[in-house]
Each structure stands twice: as structure tokens, then as C-alpha cells.
Scaffold this motif. Structure first.
Motif, PDB file in Angstrom:
ATOM      1  N   THR A   1      28.275 -29.588  24.144  1.00  0.00           N
ATOM      2  CA  THR A   1      28.672 -28.357  24.821  1.00  0.00           C
ATOM      3  C   THR A   1      29.434 -28.709  26.102  1.00  0.00           C
ATOM      4  N   ILE A   2      30.578 -28.102  26.240  1.00  0.00           N
ATOM      5  CA  ILE A   2      31.444 -28.413  27.386  1.00  0.00           C
ATOM      6  C   ILE A   2      31.245 -27.370  28.475  1.00  0.00           C
ATOM      7  N   VAL A   3      30.997 -27.823  29.687  1.00  0.00           N
ATOM      8  CA  VAL A   3      30.928 -26.895  30.816  1.00  0.00           C
ATOM      9  C   VAL A   3      32.132 -27.152  31.722  1.00  0.00           C
ATOM     10  N   VAL A   4      32.935 -26.122  31.894  1.00  0.00           N
ATOM     11  CA  VAL A   4      34.150 -26.267  32.697  1.00  0.00           C
ATOM     12  C   VAL A   4      33.936 -25.619  34.053  1.00  0.00           C
ATOM     13  N   VAL A   5      33.968 -26.439  35.089  1.00  0.00           N
ATOM     14  CA  VAL A   5      33.751 -25.947  36.438  1.00  0.00           C
ATOM     15  C   VAL A   5      35.101 -25.889  37.132  1.00  0.00           C
TER      16      VAL A   5
ATOM     17  N   PRO B   1      39.071 -27.952  34.695  1.00  0.00           N
ATOM     18  CA  PRO B   1      40.140 -27.519  33.783  1.00  0.00           C
ATOM     19  C   PRO B   1      41.136 -28.655  33.505  1.00  0.00           C
TER      20      PRO B   1
ATOM     21  N   TYR C   1      39.025 -20.306  24.941  1.00  0.00           N
ATOM     22  CA  TYR C   1      38.917 -20.957  26.255  1.00  0.00           C
ATOM     23  C   TYR C   1      39.987 -20.461  27.220  1.00  0.00           C
TER      24      TYR C   1
ATOM     25  N   VAL D   1      17.670 -31.938  29.749  1.00  0.00           N
ATOM     26  CA  VAL D   1      19.081 -31.898  29.415  1.00  0.00           C
ATOM     27  C   VAL D   1      19.771 -33.166  29.899  1.00  0.00           C
TER      28      VAL D   1
ATOM     29  N   ARG E   1      37.499 -32.085  24.760  1.00  0.00           N
ATOM     30  CA  ARG E   1      37.837 -31.651  23.396  1.00  0.00           C
ATOM     31  C   ARG E   1      38.071 -32.865  22.497  1.00  0.00           C
TER      32      ARG E   1
ATOM     33  N   ILE F   1      32.891 -35.112  15.876  1.00  0.00           N
ATOM     34  CA  ILE F   1      32.847 -34.347  14.623  1.00  0.00           C
ATOM     35  C   ILE F   1      33.370 -35.202  13.473  1.00  0.00           C
TER      36      ILE F   1
ATOM     37  N   ILE G   1      32.567 -21.851  32.923  1.00  0.00           N
ATOM     38  CA  ILE G   1      32.904 -21.640  31.513  1.00  0.00           C
ATOM     39  C   ILE G   1      32.098 -22.603  30.650  1.00  0.00           C
ATOM     40  N   VAL G   2      31.439 -22.090  29.637  1.00  0.00           N
ATOM     41  CA  VAL G   2      30.764 -22.950  28.671  1.00  0.00           C
ATOM     42  C   VAL G   2      31.500 -22.846  27.339  1.00  0.00           C
ATOM     43  N   VAL G   3      31.988 -23.979  26.873  1.00  0.00           N
ATOM     44  CA  VAL G   3      32.760 -23.985  25.631  1.00  0.00           C
ATOM     45  C   VAL G   3      31.889 -24.544  24.511  1.00  0.00           C
TER      46      VAL G   3
ATOM     47  N   ASN H   1      34.837 -34.388  21.486  1.00  0.00           N
ATOM     48  CA  ASN H   1      34.184 -33.626  20.423  1.00  0.00           C
ATOM     49  C   ASN H   1      34.883 -33.794  19.081  1.00  0.00           C
TER      50      ASN H   1
ATOM     51  N   ILE I   1      17.755 -26.064  25.464  1.00  0.00           N
ATOM     52  CA  ILE I   1      18.276 -26.749  26.622  1.00  0.00           C
ATOM     53  C   ILE I   1      17.734 -26.234  27.938  1.00  0.00           C
TER      54      ILE I   1
ATOM     55  N   TYR J   1      39.500 -30.872  30.807  1.00  0.00           N
ATOM     56  CA  TYR J   1      38.946 -30.161  29.642  1.00  0.00           C
ATOM     57  C   TYR J   1      39.417 -30.780  28.323  1.00  0.00           C
TER      58      TYR J   1
ATOM     59  N   MET K   1      17.587 -28.693  19.959  1.00  0.00           N
ATOM     60  CA  MET K   1      18.356 -28.822  21.187  1.00  0.00           C
ATOM     61  C   MET K   1      18.199 -27.602  22.095  1.00  0.00           C
TER      62      MET K   1
ATOM     63  N   ASP L   1      23.747 -33.459  25.914  1.00  0.00           N
ATOM     64  CA  ASP L   1      23.693 -32.018  25.673  1.00  0.00           C
ATOM     65  C   ASP L   1      24.905 -31.319  26.272  1.00  0.00           C
ATOM     66  N   ILE L   2      25.333 -31.844  27.399  1.00  0.00           N
ATOM     67  CA  ILE L   2      26.379 -31.172  28.172  1.00  0.00           C
ATOM     68  C   ILE L   2      27.363 -32.206  28.699  1.00  0.00           C
TER      69      ILE L   2
ATOM     70  N   ARG M   1      39.985 -19.000  31.219  1.00  0.00           N
ATOM     71  CA  ARG M   1      40.795 -19.518  32.326  1.00  0.00           C
ATOM     72  C   ARG M   1      41.576 -18.395  33.002  1.00  0.00           C
TER      73      ARG M   1
ATOM     74  N   GLU N   1      27.180 -34.137  16.169  1.00  0.00           N
ATOM     75  CA  GLU N   1      27.277 -32.814  16.781  1.00  0.00           C
ATOM     76  C   GLU N   1      28.227 -32.848  17.972  1.00  0.00           C
ATOM     77  N   PRO N   2      29.038 -31.825  18.145  1.00  0.00           N
ATOM     78  CA  PRO N   2      29.839 -31.760  19.363  1.00  0.00           C
ATOM     79  C   PRO N   2      28.948 -31.523  20.586  1.00  0.00           C
TER      80      PRO N   2
END
Lengths: 174, 174
Positions: free
Chosen positions: B123-127, B101, A104, B9, B108, B115, A124-126, B111, A3, B104, A1, B95-96, A108, B120-121
């Protein structure tokens, strides 16, 4: 993976990094997957000890982290000592901040503070936890408590909740 | 702030997208900054109406979204109708996942479910939110309530809390 292909992305990644466990390694892998310019914020001893009773001295934690990154990604990284959750992320600009679900909320708070003073928030990448043998996240606290090792394997018989979770075959007794 | 060069991606981005406001546009920009393969999950009318009393029909929301993306990024995107917060993110691999917020926690939950079933979880991108004139986030709810327009400018005199926030010069009265 694998990316991203990336060059100009500046990535922030903070922590105590003691011991350096599989959860940290996943965060670090993601960071270098996103950009080559990764800045590590490492907690001061004082800050670290607010969370953990016993912790390696700052210099040793930094050395272990730098050695690991050099060995794995072939680069010398910049490390900043941090005294609070913000570290350099208010004064400096970063494109990405990498956190786990556990941290996380810190990201914030960083963005709230940045917005308050008129700066752009950081994306933010979690990255999710790595799970231990029992399906619960690997964490420094659990390792320090002697429940698991830094790869997530079971260590102590005492803390093992009989019957709730399967023991991995390699660890099965008798 | 163009960030990534990326090809392979696969990015998930969900919402009701009505009206398409600056907050959505920032999420969409981030999505195409990360990857070209962006899959949009658009809420069914039934799901959307659980949150908003009035909402454009699904087909119109999809058309507006597709038109905007085509006009701005030159691509035809795949849209999936979603009936719950999970949409396609359990059966398919991404992938993403891009969220604000506000959403968000949905990522979770996705994921956690992944799981749980051994996947696989993501990847979280928080804008972060785009802020309206008053320093509070632009949201569909506020737009639908007539507080702000979709660019975050003040609309209604009634909801204006006198003295708390500066009025942007272009909107200042007499």
C-alpha cells in the motif's frame, strides 16, 4: 494484514461503484482498516454516464454499496452524491483519501486545489488494483464490456486472446 | 493530526536525505504515525550522485538521519543502503511504503515488480510536499542550488522572481 487500530481518522473514498467488484472491495477493506469514519462519494448519474454508457441509477448504486458495507463491516455509512472529482474534499477536511492507481491523479488535483486555497493536503493512500485472470486489472469498463465478471474471471470467449494467457482451471473448456 | 495507533505495521521510506529538510521530516512524521517499525532505505553514494553533483557521504547522511529520528521519536532505526529504487522492497514484505508525489512512480514500479513475481503489492502512502516561501515544493535540488534553505525560506536574491510571489515578512528587505 490488518494494519491499523484507529478511531479518529476520517477517510474519503469515491467512485461509481457499479458493479461493485473485487477492486472496490479491496479499497473499502483498506478504508475500514484505517478508520471507522469512512465517507463515500458516489458519482451522480450524469457524472457516471460521462464514463460509462450504461450505469445503474444513483439510488440503486448507493443501496448496493450501503448493503455491502453494512453486511461486511456492520456499519451504516455516510454517502455523498458527487458531481465532479472533488466532491466534498475541498470544503471538508479528511485525514486520508483512498484511491487506486487509476484515480491517483484525481487525488493530486484535490490536493492542488486545497493547497491553492490555503488548506492542508490530504494524505493519499494508493491501493493497488486487483488483477483479473489475465493479469490485467479488474475494472468496471472491462466488466461492462463483458470481458470478465466482477471477480475477475473470464466471461467471453470472443475477447479471449488465444495463447497469451492461461485460462484458470475452473474455467477451462472441454 | 496524530492519526493511527499502530504496532505491527512495517513501513518503508527511502531517500538520499541530504540535506534533511522539512519535506523529509513530514514523511518521517507520517511514517511514525503509521507504525513503529520503520525501515529507511538510504541511497548509496553512487546512486545519490546520479541525481546530485554534491552529496554528503553515505555514513554522514545515515548518522544525521539516525540522530534526527532518535532525537525526535526516541527510537533507533534500521537503515539499509540501497543501490536502486527497489532497495529491500522486493525481497522483504512491507505493509506501507511512504513516498512524495515526486517519488510516487518509484513505488508503482516496486509494486509492478512485486506483482510480476507473484507477491502482494505494498500500500502506497503519498504525503504531499512541504511548500517553500514561494509556494513551490521544498526539494534537495532547490536547496543545493541555493534557492532556499532547508526550511523553505528564500536564500538567494538572484533567483527571486520579482513580483510573482510575496516575500515572507521576516525576509522582507528594508
Amino acid at each position: 494484514m490488518t494494519i491499523y487500530q484507529s478511531l479518529w481518522v476520517k477517510v474519503a473514498l469515491g467512485g461509481t461503484f457499479d458493479p461493485l467488484h473485487e477492486g472496490h472491495k479491496r479499497l473499502i477493506r483498506k478504508a475500514f482498516g484505517i478508520g471507522k469514519d469512512v465517507v463515500f462519494g458516489v458519482t451522480s448519474d450524469e457524472m457516471a454516464r460521462r464514463k460509462f454508457r450504461r450505469v445503474l441509477p444513483y439510488n440503486l448504486r448507493v443501496r448496493n454499496l450501503k448493503d455491502y458495507v453494512k453486511r461486511t463491516y456492520g456499519v451504516d455509512v455516510r454517502v455523498e452524491k458527487i458531481f465532479d472529482i472533488y466532491g466534498r474534499t475541498i470544503d471538508e477536511d479528511f485525514d486520508i483519501i483512498i484511491v487506486s492507481p487509476e484515480t491517483y491523479e484525481n487525488a493530486r488535483k484535490i490536493n492542488e486545489k486545497r493547497i491553492e486555497i490555503g488548506k492542508e493536503p490530504i494524505t493519499i493512500v494508493v491501493v493497488d488494483f486487483v488483477l483479473a485472470y489475465d493479469g490485467k486489472p479488474i475494472s468496471a469498463t472491462r466488466i461492462k464490456n463483458g470481458e470478465i465478471d466482477r471477480f475477475g474471471f473470464r466471461l467471453s470467449q470472443d475477447t479471449y486472446d488465444l495463447g497469451s494467457y492461461p485460462t484458470p482451471p475452473t474455467l477451462r473448456l472441454g
